[in-house]
Design a protein around this motif. Structure first.
Motif, PDB file in Angstrom:
ATOM      1  N   MET A   1      -8.888 -12.190  16.211  1.00 19.69           N
ATOM      2  CA  MET A   1      -8.063 -11.038  16.536  1.00 19.69           C
ATOM      3  C   MET A   1      -8.174 -10.009  15.405  1.00 19.69           C
ATOM      4  O   MET A   1      -8.062 -10.345  14.232  1.00 19.69           O
ATOM      5  N   ALA A   2      -8.394  -8.781  15.762  1.00 19.49           N
ATOM      6  CA  ALA A   2      -8.539  -7.700  14.783  1.00 19.49           C
ATOM      7  C   ALA A   2      -7.180  -7.349  14.180  1.00 19.49           C
ATOM      8  O   ALA A   2      -6.143  -7.464  14.819  1.00 19.49           O
ATOM      9  N   MET A   3      -7.227  -6.921  12.941  1.00 20.33           N
ATOM     10  CA  MET A   3      -6.006  -6.511  12.253  1.00 20.33           C
ATOM     11  C   MET A   3      -5.593  -5.120  12.692  1.00 20.33           C
ATOM     12  O   MET A   3      -6.442  -4.265  12.921  1.00 20.33           O
ATOM     13  N   THR A   4      -4.316  -4.921  12.740  1.00 21.62           N
ATOM     14  CA  THR A   4      -3.798  -3.596  13.044  1.00 21.62           C
ATOM     15  C   THR A   4      -3.833  -2.755  11.767  1.00 21.62           C
ATOM     16  O   THR A   4      -3.899  -3.302  10.653  1.00 21.62           O
ATOM     17  N   PRO A   5      -3.774  -1.442  11.911  1.00 17.34           N
ATOM     18  CA  PRO A   5      -3.733  -0.594  10.712  1.00 17.34           C
ATOM     19  C   PRO A   5      -2.571  -0.932   9.775  1.00 17.34           C
ATOM     20  O   PRO A   5      -2.732  -0.905   8.555  1.00 17.34           O
ATOM     21  N   SER A   6      -1.429  -1.289  10.322  1.00 11.33           N
ATOM     22  CA  SER A   6      -0.290  -1.622   9.454  1.00 11.33           C
ATOM     23  C   SER A   6      -0.528  -2.939   8.714  1.00 11.33           C
ATOM     24  O   SER A   6      -0.109  -3.085   7.562  1.00 11.33           O
ATOM     25  N   GLN A   7      -1.231  -3.880   9.328  1.00 11.19           N
ATOM     26  CA  GLN A   7      -1.559  -5.129   8.645  1.00 11.19           C
ATOM     27  C   GLN A   7      -2.557  -4.875   7.518  1.00 11.19           C
ATOM     28  O   GLN A   7      -2.433  -5.437   6.434  1.00 11.19           O
ATOM     29  N   ARG A   8      -3.543  -4.014   7.780  1.00 13.44           N
ATOM     30  CA  ARG A   8      -4.511  -3.655   6.730  1.00 13.44           C
ATOM     31  C   ARG A   8      -3.815  -2.938   5.574  1.00 13.44           C
ATOM     32  O   ARG A   8      -4.106  -3.185   4.412  1.00 13.44           O
ATOM     33  N   ALA A   9      -2.875  -2.073   5.898  1.00 12.70           N
ATOM     34  CA  ALA A   9      -2.124  -1.350   4.863  1.00 12.70           C
ATOM     35  C   ALA A   9      -1.291  -2.322   4.036  1.00 12.70           C
ATOM     36  O   ALA A   9      -1.196  -2.180   2.811  1.00 12.70           O
ATOM     37  N   ALA A  10      -0.713  -3.325   4.679  1.00 10.30           N
ATOM     38  CA  ALA A  10       0.084  -4.325   3.961  1.00 10.30           C
ATOM     39  C   ALA A  10      -0.803  -5.133   3.008  1.00 10.30           C
ATOM     40  O   ALA A  10      -0.398  -5.447   1.892  1.00 10.30           O
ATOM     41  N   LEU A  11      -2.016  -5.471   3.444  1.00  9.22           N
ATOM     42  CA  LEU A  11      -2.951  -6.172   2.554  1.00  9.22           C
ATOM     43  C   LEU A  11      -3.311  -5.295   1.362  1.00  9.22           C
ATOM     44  O   LEU A  11      -3.385  -5.776   0.226  1.00  9.22           O
ATOM     45  N   GLY A  12      -3.541  -4.025   1.621  1.00 10.08           N
ATOM     46  CA  GLY A  12      -3.846  -3.091   0.535  1.00 10.08           C
ATOM     47  C   GLY A  12      -2.701  -2.991  -0.457  1.00 10.08           C
ATOM     48  O   GLY A  12      -2.920  -2.963  -1.672  1.00 10.08           O
ATOM     49  N   ALA A  13      -1.483  -2.968   0.043  1.00 11.96           N
ATOM     50  CA  ALA A  13      -0.311  -2.903  -0.840  1.00 11.96           C
ATOM     51  C   ALA A  13      -0.209  -4.163  -1.686  1.00 11.96           C
ATOM     52  O   ALA A  13       0.129  -4.096  -2.876  1.00 11.96           O
ATOM     53  N   ARG A  14      -0.529  -5.301  -1.098  1.00 12.40           N
ATOM     54  CA  ARG A  14      -0.537  -6.554  -1.875  1.00 12.40           C
ATOM     55  C   ARG A  14      -1.621  -6.525  -2.942  1.00 12.40           C
ATOM     56  O   ARG A  14      -1.413  -6.969  -4.063  1.00 12.40           O
ATOM     57  N   ARG A  15      -2.816  -6.008  -2.590  1.00 11.73           N
ATOM     58  CA  ARG A  15      -3.895  -5.920  -3.573  1.00 11.73           C
ATOM     59  C   ARG A  15      -3.478  -5.024  -4.739  1.00 11.73           C
ATOM     60  O   ARG A  15      -3.787  -5.314  -5.884  1.00 11.73           O
ATOM     61  N   CYS A  16      -2.786  -3.968  -4.438  1.00 16.10           N
ATOM     62  CA  CYS A  16      -2.357  -3.038  -5.492  1.00 16.10           C
ATOM     63  C   CYS A  16      -1.485  -3.742  -6.521  1.00 16.10           C
ATOM     64  O   CYS A  16      -1.554  -3.426  -7.708  1.00 16.10           O
ATOM     65  N   THR A  17      -0.697  -4.726  -6.104  1.00 10.95           N
ATOM     66  CA  THR A  17       0.142  -5.454  -7.062  1.00 10.95           C
ATOM     67  C   THR A  17      -0.696  -6.298  -8.018  1.00 10.95           C
ATOM     68  O   THR A  17      -0.206  -6.712  -9.065  1.00 10.95           O
ATOM     69  N   HIS A  18      -1.952  -6.556  -7.657  1.00 13.93           N
ATOM     70  CA  HIS A  18      -2.863  -7.347  -8.487  1.00 13.93           C
ATOM     71  C   HIS A  18      -3.906  -6.476  -9.187  1.00 13.93           C
ATOM     72  O   HIS A  18      -4.878  -6.992  -9.719  1.00 13.93           O
ATOM     73  N   ARG A  19      -3.742  -5.167  -9.205  1.00 11.30           N
ATOM     74  CA  ARG A  19      -4.777  -4.268  -9.723  1.00 11.30           C
ATOM     75  C   ARG A  19      -5.164  -4.565 -11.161  1.00 11.30           C
ATOM     76  O   ARG A  19      -6.298  -4.341 -11.558  1.00 11.30           O
ATOM     77  N   TYR A  20      -4.234  -5.093 -11.940  1.00  7.07           N
ATOM     78  CA  TYR A  20      -4.568  -5.407 -13.336  1.00  7.07           C
ATOM     79  C   TYR A  20      -5.534  -6.587 -13.426  1.00  7.07           C
ATOM     80  O   TYR A  20      -6.306  -6.665 -14.372  1.00  7.07           O
ATOM     81  N   ARG A  21      -5.504  -7.478 -12.447  1.00  5.93           N
ATOM     82  CA  ARG A  21      -6.487  -8.570 -12.408  1.00  5.93           C
ATOM     83  C   ARG A  21      -7.893  -8.002 -12.215  1.00  5.93           C
ATOM     84  O   ARG A  21      -8.852  -8.485 -12.801  1.00  5.93           O
ATOM     85  N   PHE A  22      -7.999  -6.974 -11.381  1.00  2.00           N
ATOM     86  CA  PHE A  22      -9.289  -6.319 -11.158  1.00  2.00           C
ATOM     87  C   PHE A  22      -9.765  -5.641 -12.440  1.00  2.00           C
ATOM     88  O   PHE A  22     -10.937  -5.743 -12.799  1.00  2.00           O
TER      89      PHE A  22
END
Length: 85
Positions: A1-22
């Motif tokens: 099942m494909a992700m909705t735009p809001s689900q993709r945005a939520a994943l992006g927001a979670r990634r942003c909390t880990h930006r210092y790891r990057f």
């Protein structure tokens, strides 16, 4: 099942909390956004937007994955089994 735009945005927001790891991984590998962008053939903006979660560049995420950044920090919509809330 494909992700909705809001689900993709939520994943992006979670990634942003880990930006210092990057950033730590970039430093560990001797890169900054500009040098990584040149190596991958993308713009530095693509690198920064991917790290900050507003873009999901497969090329950038794969580079971090190949260098050992944990999957839980990548929040990659292509690999995520979780449905973002």
């Amino acid at each position: 099942m494909a992700m909705t735009p809001s689900q993709r945005a939520a994943l992006g927001a979670r990634r942003c909390t880990h930006r210092y790891r990057f950033r730590e991984k970039l430093d560990e590998c001797g890169y900054d956004s500009t040098t990584l962008a040149a190596e991958l053939g993308v713009s530095p903006v693509t690198i920064n937007r991917t790290i900050n979660g507003s873009l999901h560049s497969p090329r950038v995420l794969e580079w971090f994955r190949d260098r050992g950044l944990a999957e839980r920090f990548l929040c990659d919509p292509r690999k995520s089994e979780e449905v973002a809330a």
